[in-house]
Structures are given as structure tokens and as C-alpha cells.
Write a protein that holds these residues in place. Structure first.
Motif, PDB file in Angstrom:
ATOM      1  N   PHE A  19       3.432 -22.396  26.995  1.00 43.84           N
ATOM      2  CA  PHE A  19       3.078 -23.732  27.509  1.00 43.84           C
ATOM      3  C   PHE A  19       3.956 -24.083  28.719  1.00 43.84           C
ATOM      4  CE2 PHE A  19       2.607 -28.398  27.350  1.00 43.84           C
ATOM      5  CZ  PHE A  19       1.234 -28.478  27.255  1.00 43.84           C
ATOM      6  N   LEU A  53       2.247 -35.304  34.438  1.00 46.36           N
ATOM      7  CA  LEU A  53       1.880 -34.425  33.314  1.00 46.36           C
ATOM      8  C   LEU A  53       2.729 -33.158  33.317  1.00 46.36           C
ATOM      9  CD1 LEU A  53      -2.028 -34.768  33.372  1.00 46.36           C
ATOM     10  CD2 LEU A  53      -0.423 -35.774  31.750  1.00 46.36           C
ATOM     11  N   MET A  60       8.203 -31.368  26.854  1.00 43.97           N
ATOM     12  CA  MET A  60       7.674 -31.073  25.504  1.00 43.97           C
ATOM     13  C   MET A  60       7.880 -29.603  25.137  1.00 43.97           C
ATOM     14  SD  MET A  60       6.505 -33.738  24.150  1.00 43.97           S
ATOM     15  CE  MET A  60       6.473 -35.376  24.793  1.00 43.97           C
ATOM     16  N   LEU A  64      10.070 -28.072  22.102  1.00 45.20           N
ATOM     17  CA  LEU A  64       9.533 -27.179  21.055  1.00 45.20           C
ATOM     18  C   LEU A  64      10.386 -25.920  20.939  1.00 45.20           C
ATOM     19  CD1 LEU A  64       7.170 -26.806  19.013  1.00 45.20           C
ATOM     20  CD2 LEU A  64       6.035 -25.458  20.753  1.00 45.20           C
ATOM     21  N   SER A  77       4.082 -26.251   5.705  1.00 47.81           N
ATOM     22  CA  SER A  77       3.182 -27.305   6.134  1.00 47.81           C
ATOM     23  C   SER A  77       2.128 -26.782   7.102  1.00 47.81           C
ATOM     24  CB  SER A  77       3.979 -28.408   6.814  1.00 47.81           C
ATOM     25  OG  SER A  77       4.687 -27.861   7.900  1.00 47.81           O
ATOM     26  N   CYS A  78       2.192 -25.495   7.415  1.00 37.83           N
ATOM     27  CA  CYS A  78       1.280 -24.972   8.421  1.00 37.83           C
ATOM     28  C   CYS A  78      -0.081 -24.631   7.819  1.00 37.83           C
ATOM     29  CB  CYS A  78       1.850 -23.721   9.059  1.00 37.83           C
ATOM     30  SG  CYS A  78       3.488 -24.005   9.694  1.00 37.83           S
ATOM     31  N   GLU A  79      -1.076 -24.752   8.700  1.00 33.78           N
ATOM     32  CA  GLU A  79      -2.430 -24.415   8.261  1.00 33.78           C
ATOM     33  C   GLU A  79      -2.530 -22.911   8.021  1.00 33.78           C
ATOM     34  OE1 GLU A  79      -6.970 -25.179   9.830  1.00 33.78           O
ATOM     35  OE2 GLU A  79      -5.298 -25.836  11.051  1.00 33.78           O
ATOM     36  N   PHE A  80      -1.884 -22.139   8.896  1.00 35.12           N
ATOM     37  CA  PHE A  80      -1.903 -20.689   8.765  1.00 35.12           C
ATOM     38  C   PHE A  80      -0.476 -20.162   8.763  1.00 35.12           C
ATOM     39  CE2 PHE A  80      -5.658 -21.958  11.122  1.00 35.12           C
ATOM     40  CZ  PHE A  80      -6.618 -21.521  10.245  1.00 35.12           C
TER      41      PHE A  80
ATOM     42  N   LYS B 162       2.721 -33.047   9.153  1.00 40.36           N
ATOM     43  CA  LYS B 162       4.162 -32.849   9.109  1.00 40.36           C
ATOM     44  C   LYS B 162       4.555 -31.677  10.022  1.00 40.36           C
ATOM     45  CE  LYS B 162       7.777 -32.321   5.674  1.00 40.36           C
ATOM     46  NZ  LYS B 162       8.058 -31.819   4.346  1.00 40.36           N
ATOM     47  N   LEU B 166       5.231 -32.843  17.736  1.00 40.62           N
ATOM     48  CA  LEU B 166       5.507 -32.308  19.068  1.00 40.62           C
ATOM     49  C   LEU B 166       4.295 -31.531  19.591  1.00 40.62           C
ATOM     50  CD1 LEU B 166       7.892 -32.412  20.940  1.00 40.62           C
ATOM     51  CD2 LEU B 166       8.717 -30.279  19.971  1.00 40.62           C
ATOM     52  N   LYS B 167       3.714 -30.756  18.687  1.00 42.21           N
ATOM     53  CA  LYS B 167       2.549 -29.949  19.082  1.00 42.21           C
ATOM     54  C   LYS B 167       1.368 -30.843  19.440  1.00 42.21           C
ATOM     55  CE  LYS B 167       3.760 -25.832  16.476  1.00 42.21           C
ATOM     56  NZ  LYS B 167       3.443 -24.979  15.341  1.00 42.21           N
ATOM     57  N   TRP B 169       1.588 -33.828  20.709  1.00 43.94           N
ATOM     58  CA  TRP B 169       1.878 -34.366  22.047  1.00 43.94           C
ATOM     59  C   TRP B 169       1.506 -33.338  23.117  1.00 43.94           C
ATOM     60  CZ3 TRP B 169       7.477 -36.486  20.851  1.00 43.94           C
ATOM     61  CH2 TRP B 169       7.358 -37.693  20.167  1.00 43.94           C
ATOM     62  N   MET B 170       1.894 -32.079  22.844  1.00 45.72           N
ATOM     63  CA  MET B 170       1.598 -31.028  23.826  1.00 45.72           C
ATOM     64  C   MET B 170       0.093 -30.880  24.030  1.00 45.72           C
ATOM     65  SD  MET B 170       4.503 -28.360  22.612  1.00 45.72           S
ATOM     66  CE  MET B 170       4.219 -26.989  23.704  1.00 45.72           C
ATOM     67  N   ILE B 173      -1.186 -33.647  26.167  1.00 40.88           N
ATOM     68  CA  ILE B 173      -0.881 -33.396  27.590  1.00 40.88           C
ATOM     69  C   ILE B 173      -1.832 -32.341  28.151  1.00 40.88           C
ATOM     70  CG2 ILE B 173       0.877 -32.431  29.152  1.00 40.88           C
ATOM     71  CD1 ILE B 173       2.959 -33.828  27.313  1.00 40.88           C
ATOM     72  N   LEU B 174      -2.096 -31.284  27.359  1.00 39.20           N
ATOM     73  CA  LEU B 174      -3.025 -30.244  27.816  1.00 39.20           C
ATOM     74  C   LEU B 174      -4.412 -30.844  28.062  1.00 39.20           C
ATOM     75  CD1 LEU B 174      -3.323 -27.207  28.399  1.00 39.20           C
ATOM     76  CD2 LEU B 174      -3.965 -26.866  26.034  1.00 39.20           C
ATOM     77  N   ASN B 436      -0.940 -23.245  14.765  1.00 40.27           N
ATOM     78  CA  ASN B 436      -0.863 -24.565  14.121  1.00 40.27           C
ATOM     79  C   ASN B 436      -0.777 -25.738  15.103  1.00 40.27           C
ATOM     80  OD1 ASN B 436      -0.907 -23.905  11.221  1.00 40.27           O
ATOM     81  ND2 ASN B 436       0.879 -22.702  11.812  1.00 40.27           N
ATOM     82  N   PHE B 437      -1.524 -25.630  16.210  1.00 47.39           N
ATOM     83  CA  PHE B 437      -1.623 -26.754  17.139  1.00 47.39           C
ATOM     84  C   PHE B 437      -2.882 -27.548  16.785  1.00 47.39           C
ATOM     85  CE2 PHE B 437       1.298 -24.227  19.578  1.00 47.39           C
ATOM     86  CZ  PHE B 437       2.003 -25.131  20.350  1.00 47.39           C
TER      87      PHE B 437
END
Lengths: 170, 511
Positions: A19, A53, A60, A64, A77-80, B162, B166-167, B169-170, B173-174, B436-437
Motif C-alpha cells: 500500500f 490522500l 496509514m 500498519l 479475529s481474521c476472516e482467513f 476487531k 486501520l485496514k 481506513w486504508m 483511502i483506496l 483481511n481487508f
């Protein structure tokens, strides 16, 4: 690298780095946006929001990269997560992406009916469908009906493919 | 207001629009029952269809699909413990145990009646709240709009899952970055087009919505194959038991439905919150309020535990229309897609919608109620038949959904470049999902980007380039403070939590 769960270059940090690169490229391209004479005195130009931006994006991504814990998925907590990856069928996904791209070209060269029917038939087959009745029955007749609906009922003109145009010489 | 209601009634009751509600609810229920495909994908798939309709009918169809999808999601949650969308996850907590006890029919009926109650109460609240808010927001100026959009964007990020703030927000912005591609509407210069004529108009909203949700979710289904649930659902439906509910049961759950509907509506109104949060909160609230013996039933087939999330998620769905219709700010990913569709029709959502297009404003509100009636009268008895459609194997269903996604975009532009761009965006969307975005903020940023830039430009021009415009108007200042608080709150909470954990560890060590 202690284990697969502990890594300085985990998925979050790699995402953050990508990013960051995207933001730098976007920022560079922002400097290439044309400005008219006198724009430097304007409160708002075509570059204003992209600059904001870019700055926000860089902040950002750095956050991260810095704040990401050493495990990509610290609190489940992640989906994957990495355990999902074992069950992922990348080959099949790749085949579908190739198929969809071929469908894009097929729409231009073969026309709607033939390209769509072939796309559906190959799609069914890729997902494991082997019954001929389904392979042929759910593709050609369905697409012809759909084509009739579009062209006859909704009056939408669908170009025949280049191949047919060159064969028919028009 | 009465005039408006009558206009809305006459538009919503037109035979074409009644049919749209029914078709929408039916299609939505079907798509909602498919695990993995939620309301956002269902609505995205409908956009190309609505382009041929007038705006009121299009919006009514999409609203019907929205309700239907949530209802369908509840059905698969109850029958096979496979929620069709995130807002019906809580429904499975008590709905599935009820189905296992042989009371699937009762659970389905209760879910439908609760949804109906939630939908009805929230439609009434919407009827009162929306015009009042629209009138207030008529006094809004560019700076207020800009600040309001900041609230909307920051809230969506703040309500992300949870560890995903931050993701989110990113991704916002994208989305805003993608919105800047094309010819700048204010000045007329090309931005980020790389000389390609296909990019001069910018990315199509339809293409982005289809690629990130409908196509993206289907391709995820191919990458990570889920169990084909059609057979399980059919066998579950063959023995659903009686759909009758006793008077005592109604007495027990009526106050629950009432409380959850009110709570759900107000949560739905908040930008960024939505049906999922509403369902979780109402479930928690009811568990706390329940008497001790009833509290123990939660998670084991409690009627209260089923009614609370079902009323709340439906009420929140209606509530999320308030910011959309009155301020032009979508409260959720689903309403973001609807906002994009409205803009595509050439209609400017916001306070002026209430004045300039009252037929759309009111007919959408009235059709919500009609949609709830359709769901209870038609869809509930038809559930066994709708689920028969799910008997279509995934091997056939997935290529069909891909075909409808691609064709939906192709038939609008007749340009195969769009198909290739769509495939590329879908691939990026898959990678983002795997990392996980969340993708809803991206869509929201993209849709609000143009409007936000326009309002920021106007505000800065009026204030002669001074940022003091933020302080000059009380509404702008209030919204700016709210957005800063919303932005900072998750970070502060994280720091506070870390501090608490450290403190607890220290106490443990000393102890």
C-alpha cells in the motif's frame, strides 16, 4: 523466524508495504496532473485531494507496518488465516480467471451466444460437472433463451463476433 | 407530509412496483439463502436490471432484494447453521438449536414475524424521522456536507471488525483514490488516466461493485470451496414441524421484539453501524434483561434469543435508509450500492431528494412496509419451494453467477475492456479479502469521493482557501469533532486495553 506464526514480514506488513508503494506511485502521478496558469494561487486545484490522500495513505501504511503484531492473526479475529490456505484451490481459481479472460475475448470474436455457451460449459466442467445433459442443457439452450430475451424482448442489439462478420464478409 | 405519503403510496402501489417488491423479495430470499452471498452481492447483481427501470421502481426492487436477502440468510441460519450473511449469524445461536429440537417451523415463523415487527416499527419511525431530518438538513452548506461525509467515512472504519480499523481506513483511502481517476469534474483536467480513453470517465461504480462483491465473493467460493448445503437444507425442510406459535409464546416475545426493533432502528441510523451490530447488541441486551431461568436458555434454543436479533437486524436495515435518503450518506455497504445506483440514475441523494423527487423518497419508505408484508404472506409459506431452487448444484450455480456478473457490466457499456478491468479488480479484491481487508469501506470511499471533493472545493473557495471554515459553522464544527472522536476512539481504546492487560499482568506477578 521462530514459527509460521511469528514473522517480521507477516501478511499485514507486506500489505502495508504494498500500500505504501501504491501511495508513492499515486503521489508521483499526482505531481503529473496538469495545472493551468494561475492555479498556484487557487485554494483548490485538481491536485489538492490527491495530495491529501497520498499523505493519509502513507501515514496509514506506516502505521500498519509499525503497529502490526508479529503474528498476522493475533486474536483469531481474521476472516482467513493460514490454516484456511491448505484448503484453497488456487489452480481452479487460476483456471477460472483464464476462462473469464478468454470469455472477454470470445465476446468480441465469437459473439455473445457462442462465447457465453462455451464459457458456461467449460465452467461447469471445471467445477466437476460431467453429466452431458447438464453440460449442454444448461449452457446452449439457456444462453439462446437469454439472447432471445435481450434481442427480441428488450430490443438490445448484440454484435455478432468478428469471426462471423469476416466469414459472412460484412 | 400527508401529501408525500399519498404520493409514495400511489407510486408503491402501482402494479409494476408491487411486482418489483415481490420479485425483489423472492430473488433476495433465494440469494440470501446461498451461503457466502450476502445482501451486497444480491443488490450488486440487480443493478444492471434496474438500469432499464425508472428510479422509483429500481430503488423499490433493490429494497425488496435487501429484505429478502436478510430473510433468506435467517432461513439458512436456522435450518443448517450456515448464515447467508453476517447480520444473521446471531440468528443461528438459538435458531439452529430450535431446529435441532424439531421446531424449525416455529423458529422460521418466529423469525418471519419478528422481522415483520422490526420492519413495521422501523418503517413507522422512518416515516417520522426521515422527513424531519431532511428538513433540518436543507439548511446544510458545502462545509457541513464535507464534515458529514468525514463522519460517514470515519464511522464505517470505526465499526470495522476487531483489529481491522486501520485496514478499513486504508480501504476508505483506496476508494477515495479510485474516485479521483478520470477527468476532474471541477477543472476538467485528466487525472491518473495514463492516456487511456477508457479511463477518462473514471471507474464505473457498477463495475467496481460487481467486481469486489458479486464476482469477488463467487471467486472466493471457488478458491475456498464450501460444503454444498443444498441437500442439507432440503432434508431439513422436509421435517420442519408446525409453524404455529402459542399465545403464551407471543406474550413472552412481544416486548423483546418491540425493544429490539427500537434499538435496531437507532443503530441502523448510525452511519457505519448496521444490521450485524444491531443483532449482536440486541441479543446481548435481551440476555441481560431475561429472568434467570430464561437466561439459561440462551444459546440452547431460546425464543427470546431468536426474536431479538431478527427484529433488530430488520429494523436496522430500514434505519440505514435514514442517512441515505435524508443526507445522501450511506449507513452500510448495501446502502452505499443503492447510493451509487441513485447517482447513476442522475438523482442527487440528500436533503433535496425529499423536495425534488418526493415520489422516490416516499415510495421507497412505503415499499419497505409492503416488502415486509410480502415476506410474511408470500415468502414464509413459499420457503420450502424457494429452497428447492437451491437444489441447483454449485457446479452450475457458480458459473451462472459469474456469467450474470460479467454480462451485467458488459451489457451496460458493450466494451470488453470493462470485462478485463473487472477481472483484474476481482483478483485484487480476492487478495485483499485474504489479507483481511474489509471491502465495504472501499466502495463507500469510492462513492462518496466525488461528492466529498466537490464540497471541499466549494468550502475552500468560499473561505478563500482558509481551513477556518471548519470553525465558522456550528454544524461543520460539530460533525468535525464527531469524526475526530470516531477516528481517535478505537486507537484510544486499544491503548487503554493494552494498559489494562499490562496492569493485570503486573498485579498477577506481584500477587
Amino acid at each position: 523466524m521462530q514459527s509460521s506464526n511469528f514473522s517480521l514480514l507477516n501478511r499485514d506488513r507486506v500489505s502495508g508495504l504494498i500500500f505504501l508503494v501504491v501511495c508513492f506511485v499515486y503521489g508521483y502521478q499526482t505531481t503529473q496532473i496538469q495545472l493551468f496558469p494561475g492555479d498556484e494561487y487557487e485554494a483548490f486545484t485538481a491536485r489538492t485531494l490527491p495530495y491529501l490522500l497520498t499523505a493519509a495513505g502513507i501515514v496509514m501504511s506506516l502505521l500498519l507496518i509499525v503497529m502490526s503484531p508479529n503474528s498476522s492473526c493475533p486474536s483469531n479475529s481474521c476472516e482467513f488465516d493460514s490454516s484456511d490456505e491448505k484448503h484453497m484451490n488456487w489452480k481452479l481459481l487460476g483456471a477460472f480467471i483464464v476462462l473469464m479472460t478468454a470469455y472477454g475475448f470470445g465476446l468480441t470474436w465469437l459473439g455473445f451466444v457462442l462465447a457465453t455457451s462455451l464459457f458456461l460449459m467449460v465452467g461447469f466442467w471445471l467445477l466437476g460437472e460431467r453429466r452431458k445433459a447438464v453440460l449442454f442443457g444448461a449452457s446452449f439452450p439457456f444462453v439462446i433463451l437469454f439472447w432471445l430475451l435481450l434481442t427480441q424482448a428488450l430490443d438490445i442489439y448484440l454484435e455478432p463476433g468478428y469471426l462471423f462478420l469476416s466469414l459472412l464478409g460484412s | 407530509m400527508l401529501d408525500g405519503i399519498l404520493i409514495g403510496l400511489s407510486t408503491a402501489m402501482m402494479p409494476t412496483n408491487l411486482m418489483m417488491v415481490m420479485v425483489g423479495c423472492f430473488i433476495g430470499t433465494f440469494i440470501g439463502m446461498l451461503p457466502g452471498l450476502g445482501p451486497i452481492s444480491a443488490i450488486a447483481l440487480m443493478i444492471p436490471v434496474t438500469y432499464g427501470l425508472d428510479p422509483s421502481s429500481g430503488m423499490i426492487l433493490m429494497a425488496g432484494v435487501y429484505y429478502g436477502a436478510i430473510f433468506g440468510g435467517s432461513t439458512s441460519s436456522i435450518l443448517i447453521n450456515a448464515p447467508g450473511c453476517s447480520s444473521t449469524v446471531v440468528t443461528a445461536f438459538d435458531g439452529y438449536p430450535l431446529a435441532q429440537k424439531g421446531q424449525a417451523g416455529k423458529a422460521l415463523a418466529l423469525a418471519a414475524y419478528s422481522s415483520f415487527t422490526g420492519g413495521t416499527l422501523s418503517a413507522i419511525m422512518l416515516l417520522v424521522a426521515a422527513p424531519a431530518l431532511a428538513k433540518v438538513s436543507l439548511s446544510f452548506q458545502s462545509s457541513d456536507y464535507f464534515a458529514l461525509m468525514l463522519v460517514g467515512l470515519s464511522a464505517v472504519a470505526a465499526f470495522a471488525g476487531k483489529g481491522q480499523v486501520l485496514k478499513a481506513w486504508m480501504m476508505t483511502i483506496l476508494g477515495l483514490m479510485l474516485a479521483t481517476v478520470g477527468i476532474d469534474k471541477g477543472i476538467g483536467v485528466e487525472r491518473f488516466t495514463f492516456g487511456l480513453t477508457d479511463l477518462m470517465d473514471g471507474f464505473s461504480f457498477l463495475l467496481l461493485a460487481m467486481a469486489t462483491f458479486a464476482l469477488g465473493e463467487t471467486l472466493m467460493g471457488i478458491l475456498k470451496p464450501e460444503k454444498d448445503t443444498a441437500g442439507a437444507e432440503n432434508s431439513a425442510l422436509s421435517e420442519i414441524g408446525s409453524m404455529k406459535i402459542s399465545k403464551e409464546e407471543i406474550k413472552e416475545v412481544a416486548p423483546v421484539a418491540l425493544r429490539s426493533s427500537i434499538l435496531g432502528f437507532f443503530i441502523g441510523v448510525l452511519p457505519g453501524a448496521g444490521a450485524t451490530i444491531a443483532a449482536f447488541l440486541s441479543y446481548g441486551l435481551e440476555r441481560n434483561l431475561a429472568p434467570k431461568d430464561k437466561k439459561e436458555e440462551f444459546g440452547k434454543g431460546s425464543l427470546r434469543g431468536l426474536v431479538a436479533p431478527e427484529s433488530a437486524n430488520n429494523a436496522a436495515s430500514s434505519g440505514s435508509f435514514v442517512p441515505l435518503l435524508t443526507l445522501g450518506i450511506p449507513g452500510s455497504g448495501t446502502t452505499a450500492i443503492m447510493l451509487g445506483a441513485l447517482i447513476s440514475y442522475g438523482i442527487q441523494p440528500g436533503p433535496r431528494l425529499f423536495v425534488d423527487n418526493p415520489e422516490i423518497f416516499w415510495s421507497v419508505i412505503i415499499s419497505m412496509y409492503v416488502g415486509n408484508v410480502v415476506l410474511i404472506i408470500l415468502n414464509l409459506p413459499l420457503i420450502p419451494y424457494i429452497s428447492k431452487l437451491l437444489a441447483v448444484p454449485r457446479t452450475v450455480l457458480l458459473p451462472m453467477i459469474i456469467f450474470f456478473s460479467i454480462t451485467g457490466v458488459y451489457l451496460v457499456s458493450f466494451n470488453t475492456i470493462d470485462v478485463f478491468i473487472m477481472i483484474a479488480i476481482a483478483m485484487v479484491a480476492i487478495l485483499l479479502r485474504l489479507a483481511n481487508f474489509p471491502l465495504a469501506p472501499l466502495l463507500l470511499g469510492f462513492i462518496l469521493g466525488g461528492l466529498m471533493e466537490e464540497n471541499l472545493r466549494r468550502s475552500l473557495m468560499i473561505s478563500d482557501g482558509e481551513l477556518s471554515f471548519i470553525l465558522e459553522r456550528p454544524i461543520t464544527l460539530t460533525f468535525t469533532i464527531i469524526s475526530v472522536l470516531v477516528l481517535v476512539a478505537p486507537v484510544l481504546l486499544t491503548i487503554l486495553n493494552r494498559y489494562r492487560v499490562k496492569k493485570a499482568k503486573l498485579v498477577e506477578k506481584v500477587g
